[in-house]
Design a protein around this motif. Structure first.
Motif, mmCIF file in Angstrom:
data_model
loop_
_atom_site.group_PDB
_atom_site.id
_atom_site.type_symbol
_atom_site.label_atom_id
_atom_site.label_comp_id
_atom_site.label_asym_id
_atom_site.label_seq_id
_atom_site.Cartn_x
_atom_site.Cartn_y
_atom_site.Cartn_z
ATOM 1 N N PRO A 96 37.774 26.901 20.362
ATOM 2 C CA PRO A 96 36.968 28.017 19.856
ATOM 3 C C PRO A 96 37.171 29.304 20.656
ATOM 4 C CG PRO A 96 35.611 26.486 21.098
ATOM 5 C CD PRO A 96 36.958 25.844 20.973
ATOM 6 N N ALA A 97 36.893 30.413 20.009
ATOM 7 C CA ALA A 97 37.009 31.718 20.663
ATOM 8 C C ALA A 97 36.129 31.791 21.904
ATOM 9 C CB ALA A 97 36.641 32.827 19.678
ATOM 10 N N SER A 98 35.019 31.052 21.907
ATOM 11 C CA SER A 98 34.113 31.067 23.064
ATOM 12 C C SER A 98 34.761 30.465 24.312
ATOM 13 C CB SER A 98 32.821 30.315 22.736
ATOM 14 O OG SER A 98 33.113 28.964 22.395
ATOM 15 N N ALA A 99 35.876 29.724 24.132
ATOM 16 C CA ALA A 99 36.581 29.123 25.267
ATOM 17 C C ALA A 99 37.717 30.008 25.775
ATOM 18 C CB ALA A 99 37.126 27.755 24.875
ATOM 19 N N VAL A 100 37.915 31.167 25.133
ATOM 20 C CA VAL A 100 38.971 32.107 25.521
ATOM 21 C C VAL A 100 38.318 33.362 26.088
ATOM 22 C CG1 VAL A 100 40.961 33.442 24.739
ATOM 23 C CG2 VAL A 100 40.450 31.221 23.676
ATOM 24 N N THR A 101 38.727 33.728 27.283
ATOM 25 C CA THR A 101 38.139 34.893 27.957
ATOM 26 C C THR A 101 39.230 35.881 28.333
ATOM 27 O OG1 THR A 101 36.406 33.493 28.903
ATOM 28 C CG2 THR A 101 36.732 35.651 29.915
ATOM 29 N N VAL A 102 38.984 37.160 28.084
ATOM 30 C CA VAL A 102 39.889 38.220 28.536
ATOM 31 C C VAL A 102 39.085 39.194 29.380
ATOM 32 C CG1 VAL A 102 41.476 40.067 27.886
ATOM 33 C CG2 VAL A 102 41.299 38.013 26.454
ATOM 34 N N ARG A 103 39.555 39.432 30.606
ATOM 35 C CA ARG A 103 38.910 40.402 31.496
ATOM 36 C C ARG A 103 39.960 41.366 32.031
ATOM 37 N NH1 ARG A 103 33.700 39.514 32.496
ATOM 38 N NH2 ARG A 103 32.856 37.431 32.193
ATOM 39 N N ARG A 104 39.541 42.594 32.203
ATOM 40 C CA ARG A 104 40.422 43.604 32.798
ATOM 41 C C ARG A 104 40.427 43.436 34.307
ATOM 42 N NH1 ARG A 104 39.154 48.685 34.768
ATOM 43 N NH2 ARG A 104 37.051 48.506 33.912
ATOM 44 N N GLU A 105 41.572 43.694 34.915
ATOM 45 C CA GLU A 105 41.665 43.617 36.372
ATOM 46 C C GLU A 105 41.408 45.006 36.962
ATOM 47 O OE1 GLU A 105 45.068 41.444 37.761
ATOM 48 O OE2 GLU A 105 45.074 40.221 35.935
ATOM 49 N N TYR A 106 40.436 45.062 37.862
ATOM 50 C CA TYR A 106 40.033 46.333 38.464
ATOM 51 C C TYR A 106 40.968 46.694 39.609
ATOM 52 C CZ TYR A 106 37.338 49.727 41.145
ATOM 53 O OH TYR A 106 36.946 50.847 41.836
ATOM 54 N N ASN A 107 41.400 47.952 39.622
ATOM 55 C CA ASN A 107 42.283 48.437 40.672
ATOM 56 C C ASN A 107 41.447 49.059 41.789
ATOM 57 O OD1 ASN A 107 44.893 48.963 41.747
ATOM 58 N ND2 ASN A 107 44.628 51.107 41.205
ATOM 59 N N HIS A 108 41.350 48.348 42.917
ATOM 60 C CA HIS A 108 40.608 48.885 44.060
ATOM 61 C C HIS A 108 41.414 50.030 44.668
ATOM 62 C CE1 HIS A 108 37.490 45.783 44.242
ATOM 63 N NE2 HIS A 108 38.422 44.955 43.842
ATOM 64 N N PRO A 109 40.880 51.241 44.697
ATOM 65 C CA PRO A 109 41.684 52.396 45.100
ATOM 66 C C PRO A 109 41.920 52.532 46.596
ATOM 67 C CG PRO A 109 39.470 53.082 44.526
ATOM 68 C CD PRO A 109 39.548 51.612 44.224
ATOM 69 N N ARG A 110 41.030 52.001 47.425
ATOM 70 C CA ARG A 110 41.181 52.226 48.866
ATOM 71 C C ARG A 110 40.901 50.926 49.613
ATOM 72 N NH1 ARG A 110 38.950 56.404 46.562
ATOM 73 N NH2 ARG A 110 36.835 55.636 46.820
ATOM 74 N N ILE A 111 41.935 50.159 49.850
ATOM 75 C CA ILE A 111 41.817 48.886 50.550
ATOM 76 C C ILE A 111 42.239 49.064 52.006
ATOM 77 C CG2 ILE A 111 42.701 46.521 50.693
ATOM 78 C CD1 ILE A 111 40.884 46.984 48.304
ATOM 79 N N SER A 112 41.423 48.577 52.911
ATOM 80 C CA SER A 112 41.792 48.574 54.328
ATOM 81 C C SER A 112 42.504 47.262 54.617
ATOM 82 C CB SER A 112 40.550 48.712 55.214
ATOM 83 O OG SER A 112 39.923 49.947 54.987
ATOM 84 N N LYS A 113 43.780 47.337 54.938
ATOM 85 C CA LYS A 113 44.589 46.142 55.161
ATOM 86 C C LYS A 113 44.466 45.676 56.608
ATOM 87 C CE LYS A 113 48.037 48.455 53.664
ATOM 88 N NZ LYS A 113 49.418 48.870 53.375
ATOM 89 N N VAL A 114 44.315 44.367 56.767
ATOM 90 C CA VAL A 114 44.264 43.768 58.099
ATOM 91 C C VAL A 114 45.389 42.744 58.173
ATOM 92 C CG1 VAL A 114 42.915 42.411 59.723
ATOM 93 C CG2 VAL A 114 41.773 44.099 58.250
ATOM 94 N N GLY A 115 46.307 42.904 59.076
ATOM 95 C CA GLY A 115 47.424 41.985 59.190
ATOM 96 C C GLY A 115 48.580 42.385 58.294
ATOM 97 N N ALA A 116 49.522 41.471 58.108
ATOM 98 C CA ALA A 116 50.742 41.747 57.343
ATOM 99 C C ALA A 116 50.523 41.413 55.869
ATOM 100 C CB ALA A 116 51.909 40.944 57.896
ATOM 101 N N HIS A 117 50.370 42.433 55.043
ATOM 102 C CA HIS A 117 50.193 42.250 53.608
ATOM 103 C C HIS A 117 51.156 43.155 52.870
ATOM 104 C CE1 HIS A 117 46.576 39.814 54.011
ATOM 105 N NE2 HIS A 117 46.169 40.677 54.934
ATOM 106 N N GLN A 118 51.466 42.795 51.626
ATOM 107 C CA GLN A 118 52.357 43.614 50.823
ATOM 108 C C GLN A 118 51.740 44.985 50.585
ATOM 109 O OE1 GLN A 118 52.944 42.175 46.864
ATOM 110 N NE2 GLN A 118 54.728 43.445 46.489
ATOM 111 N N SER A 119 52.520 46.030 50.781
ATOM 112 C CA SER A 119 52.051 47.380 50.532
ATOM 113 C C SER A 119 52.534 47.845 49.167
ATOM 114 C CB SER A 119 52.582 48.342 51.601
ATOM 115 O OG SER A 119 52.048 48.017 52.864
ATOM 116 N N PRO A 120 51.739 48.663 48.473
ATOM 117 C CA PRO A 120 52.190 49.206 47.197
ATOM 118 C C PRO A 120 53.466 50.019 47.386
ATOM 119 C CG PRO A 120 49.842 49.557 47.493
ATOM 120 C CD PRO A 120 50.372 49.064 48.800
ATOM 121 N N PRO A 121 54.339 50.066 46.354
ATOM 122 C CA PRO A 121 55.597 50.804 46.468
ATOM 123 C C PRO A 121 55.399 52.281 46.798
ATOM 124 C CG PRO A 121 55.628 49.399 44.541
ATOM 125 C CD PRO A 121 54.230 49.359 45.092
#
Length: 197
Positions: A96-121
């Motif tokens: 059923p449609a009630s078992a299908v969910t679509v959500r938008r992914e929110y873009n966090h604009p200002r993330i403080s990175k701690v340690g080695a993480h991938q940086s945006p291009p």
């Protein structure tokens, strides 16, 4: 099963297959679609490529599986939203449609990175992370907006392949993504009934 793997997993059941993204022209605008694993971290600059657009998932009964649908355009888009409905299977069976969910992914604009993480291009600090309501959005040109498409297979669902569509809507017109979900004849028990220690 690890819902973040592709190909065969330890149980012998593949968890997801994502076909190459597609390109659709509507109202003179180019809208590019792509698909990614449900838990892959994405950045604004990821570019869909390819010549078809579809998502295929594999799941046991009582399991949820997900993919990400990526939307990108050469020109700005308004009213961007992804809708989805029921999935039709063997002998008239339906997820059923009630078992299908679509959500938008929110873009966090200002993330403080701690340690080695991938940086945006672009060297910035913006990352997609939280899943939020699927309300119409404006999308700037040459940026990618991901949507999290999830199917929760009922524990009593008949095994077989179920098909349906997700539709990317915008002021440029509608683009259809074909979806196939293969349900296996095994059932994952509810977490509160597990004997795993």
């Amino acid at each position: 099963m690890d819902g973040n793997q592709t190909g065969p997993v330890s149980s012998g059941i593949p968890s997801r297959h994502l076909h190459a993204p597609g390109r659709s022209r509507s109202c003179g605008r180019a809208v590019r679609l792509g698909a990614e694993r449900g838990r892959t971290g994405l950045l604004l600059d990821v570019r869909p490529s390819g010549d078809s657009s579809s998502v295929a998932l594999w799941a046991a009964r009582g399991e949820s599986e997900a993919a990400q649908i990526l939307v990108r355009s050469d020109t700005p888009l308004t009213g961007v939203q992804v809708t989805a409905g029921a999935l039709s299977g063997p002998s008239g069976a339906v997820i059923p449609a009630s078992a299908v969910t679509v959500r938008r992914e929110y873009n966090h604009p200002r993330i403080s990175k701690v340690g080695a993480h991938q940086s945006p291009p672009d060297g910035g600090t913006a990352y997609y992370d939280a899943l939020v309501e699927n309300t119409p959005q404006t999308l700037a040109a040459n940026l990618t907006l991901p949507y999290h498409y999830s199917v929760r297979v009922p524990a009593s669902q008949a095994p077989g392949t179920y098909t349906g569509t997700a539709t990317v809507r915008s002021g440029a017109g509608d683009v259809v993504v074909n979806v196939a979900v293969t349900v296996y004849g095994v059932t994952i028990p509810p977490a509160d009934r597990s004997t795993f220690r």
